[in-house]
Design an enzyme around this catalytic site. Sequence first.
Site, mmCIF file in Angstrom:
data_model
loop_
_atom_site.group_PDB
_atom_site.id
_atom_site.type_symbol
_atom_site.label_atom_id
_atom_site.label_comp_id
_atom_site.label_asym_id
_atom_site.label_seq_id
_atom_site.Cartn_x
_atom_site.Cartn_y
_atom_site.Cartn_z
ATOM 1 N N ALA A 168 49.409 106.620 13.400
ATOM 2 C CA ALA A 168 48.554 105.613 12.771
ATOM 3 C C ALA A 168 47.226 105.498 13.502
ATOM 4 C CB ALA A 168 49.255 104.253 12.757
ATOM 5 N N CYS A 169 46.155 105.469 12.738
ATOM 6 C CA CYS A 169 44.824 105.200 13.286
ATOM 7 C C CYS A 169 44.114 104.250 12.327
ATOM 8 C CB CYS A 169 44.027 106.483 13.500
ATOM 9 S SG CYS A 169 43.573 107.364 11.984
ATOM 10 N N ASP A 170 42.853 103.981 12.573
ATOM 11 C CA ASP A 170 42.126 103.014 11.765
ATOM 12 C C ASP A 170 42.150 103.359 10.285
ATOM 13 O OD1 ASP A 170 41.207 100.676 12.756
ATOM 14 O OD2 ASP A 170 39.398 101.499 13.649
ATOM 15 N N ILE A 199 46.691 101.976 9.980
ATOM 16 C CA ILE A 199 47.512 100.918 10.561
ATOM 17 C C ILE A 199 47.823 99.844 9.528
ATOM 18 C CG2 ILE A 199 47.452 99.014 12.228
ATOM 19 C CD1 ILE A 199 46.171 100.840 14.205
#
Length: 557
Positions: free
Chosen positions: A467-469, A501
């Site tokens: 998960a990232c932005d 996220i």
Amino acid sequence: MTTASAPTKKPGGARIAVQRFGTFLSGMIMPNIAAFIAWGFITMLFIAVGWLGGWSPVAPLLGGFGNADVINWPGAMTAIALDENGDPFSQFVGLVGPMITYLLPLLIANTGGRMVYGERGGVVASIATMGVIVGTNIPMFLGAMIMGPFAAWVTKQMDKLWDGKIKPGFEMLVNNFSAGILGMLLAIVGFFVFGPAIIWFSDVLGAAVGWLVSLSLLPIVSIIVEPAKVLFLNNAINHGVFTPLGIEQATETGKSILFLIEANPGPGLGLLLAFTFFGVGAAKASAPGAIIIQFFGGIHEIYFPYALAKPMTILALIAGGATGVTTNMLLNGGLAFPAAPGSIIAVTAAAVSPAAGGIGNLLVVYLSVVLAALVTFLVAGVILRASRKRDLLAEGDAFGAAIAQTEANKGKSSAAMDALRASDGHDRSAIRDADAAMDKLETEVETGGRADGGILTKKSVQNIVFACDAGMGSSAMGASVLRNKFKKAGVENVTVVNKAIASLDSSADLVITQNQLTDRARQQTPDAIHISVDNFMNSPKYDEVVDLVRAQHEDGV
């Protein structure tokens, strides 16, 4: 396999709030970047001054500048326009205008609505935003980013009023009519209230940017943007302000400098080059590979850990960013559409558009990238050189500190810890392995010393999420790396995907995030196992994840 989950930390603070807001804005923009790119290419090719602007009748038809009385193409949409003498004529609408006026804002609004309240929220958001669009005469991106989520939220609150109170058989009737009526009312509000308000707000922001440009102060924006990037706070600024205003500017002038303030790959390139030549340990070893990913792949997150590991280098990023902005401001450089991801390839495509100035503009943009990289490299090089000896010693000291902290958490010493300490004291080659060992030890530190490092869990791991932005860049690369490791290890029946996220849900068994984003990920999925890494591309924890899943399969978990 004795395992336990790490304790959940209660997230909070202004930084996480801004991150969450930026992620929400990014979540509306990033899934629709392909549409922005499509519009950019159509504009670049088919407007009157485009590469194929002289290709008649295709360019006049698609570019929206052809005279329908001259070009006989039955059925194509037309509108009344004025010629050079002020006389009206029937002009083809084409693709460029409708895409930026209707398609892109509606896509953003629908995406924002879905993020708030699923498909139903997306539908009402699109209806409501249509009122904002037709109530103004400028591209309504800011309006879409506000009205879309707001309309979905209102829909959600409306549905709560009669949740569980509708008689069986009337659910579809109530749901469809309520959404339709609410959408109509919000579209009217959008036309008479939101539209004028957004025009005023857009004018204020545009005036502020124009004021900075008129006083040659636009480079000072780098003081905010560059630190915000490495803290993952940049999306609120970039997607919330620069992109909407930049598109508005590009519509009027053919290009905008605002597209390059955050997307310029020069500062990140300069920082990674400085670590390549003057860094120490794992940072020095991994920097060359990171350059390829950052500069050609456009994944700027790859250099954030380097800056965070040496916070003083953020000053170098600010200096480089300001240099790039100054260069474009003085020489009138800019992009015709957003460069996403911010790679030199995407920047080239957006800079070479004839509407933006063609080859001349491209050379200016290249110069801004080169100078930004050079200044960042020089300043960061001075910073790294000044602390090189101390950093070499600090790697060993940090390793020893991690050992001491681990023993303190456990409440006792151990042969393994003594061996690590001895090897560090008598064999400096341990420093080269410090980063990997530290990564493992950090897991134990975070769990209060309840186990000797490693990935700690009793939970069966089948669904792994990076998960990232935005869920599209660095997390996609990390997921690809781990999938390859599972394939080489012969481990099957495990799913590895990447998400934003904000899109995390209960289906995730194990979530991998960069350190700065872990608290937010824990808040989204408190029941999942959470692993923090410094770098999505080469974390030693990936091997631990593979070992964990393999062991679970062997044990029949």
